[in-house]
Scaffold this motif. Structure first.
Motif, PDB file in Angstrom:
ATOM      1  N   VAL A  43       1.157   5.547  -2.272  1.00 32.81           N
ATOM      2  CA  VAL A  43       0.577   6.477  -1.312  1.00 32.81           C
ATOM      3  C   VAL A  43       1.335   6.299  -0.007  1.00 32.81           C
ATOM      4  O   VAL A  43       1.350   5.200   0.553  1.00 32.81           O
ATOM      5  N   ALA A  44       1.987   7.355   0.435  1.00 33.06           N
ATOM      6  CA  ALA A  44       2.799   7.309   1.660  1.00 33.06           C
ATOM      7  C   ALA A  44       3.805   6.158   1.604  1.00 33.06           C
ATOM      8  O   ALA A  44       4.018   5.463   2.589  1.00 33.06           O
ATOM      9  N   GLY A  45       4.376   5.942   0.425  1.00 35.41           N
ATOM     10  CA  GLY A  45       5.415   4.923   0.262  1.00 35.41           C
ATOM     11  C   GLY A  45       4.935   3.521  -0.037  1.00 35.41           C
ATOM     12  O   GLY A  45       5.742   2.625  -0.281  1.00 35.41           O
ATOM     13  N   ARG A  46       3.635   3.290  -0.036  1.00 33.85           N
ATOM     14  CA  ARG A  46       3.099   1.944  -0.288  1.00 33.85           C
ATOM     15  C   ARG A  46       2.333   1.909  -1.602  1.00 33.85           C
ATOM     16  O   ARG A  46       1.581   2.829  -1.917  1.00 33.85           O
ATOM     17  N   VAL A  47       2.505   0.831  -2.349  1.00 34.38           N
ATOM     18  CA  VAL A  47       1.779   0.667  -3.604  1.00 34.38           C
ATOM     19  C   VAL A  47       0.287   0.607  -3.310  1.00 34.38           C
ATOM     20  O   VAL A  47      -0.142  -0.082  -2.387  1.00 34.38           O
TER      21      VAL A  47
END
Length: 67
Positions: A43-47
């Motif tokens: 989500v938005a580049g984060r796991v």
């Protein structure tokens, strides 16, 4: 890798199940839970490993699903 942008604020698990993409018809709730547990959802580049996470509208979600 499959990417989409959320249209509205929702829980991550609901946002995932609401999307249609090739092969999504076989994805059960348990399959999505496993993908989250395995760290295959960003989500938005984060796991993100929690399906109950609230995702704001217009947030990019990336899913790495096995072939």
């Amino acid at each position: 890798m499959w990417n989409f942008v959320t249209a509205k604020t929702d829980r991550l698990d609901r946002a995932l199940r609401a999307q249609a993409f090739p092969g999504s018809e076989w994805m059960s709730r348990q399959s999505w839970d496993q993908a989250l547990h395995d760290g295959r959802v960003r989500v938005a580049g984060r796991v993100c490993k929690k399906g109950g996470t609230e995702v704001p509208a217009h947030t990019e979600i990336a899913v790495d699903l096995p072939a």
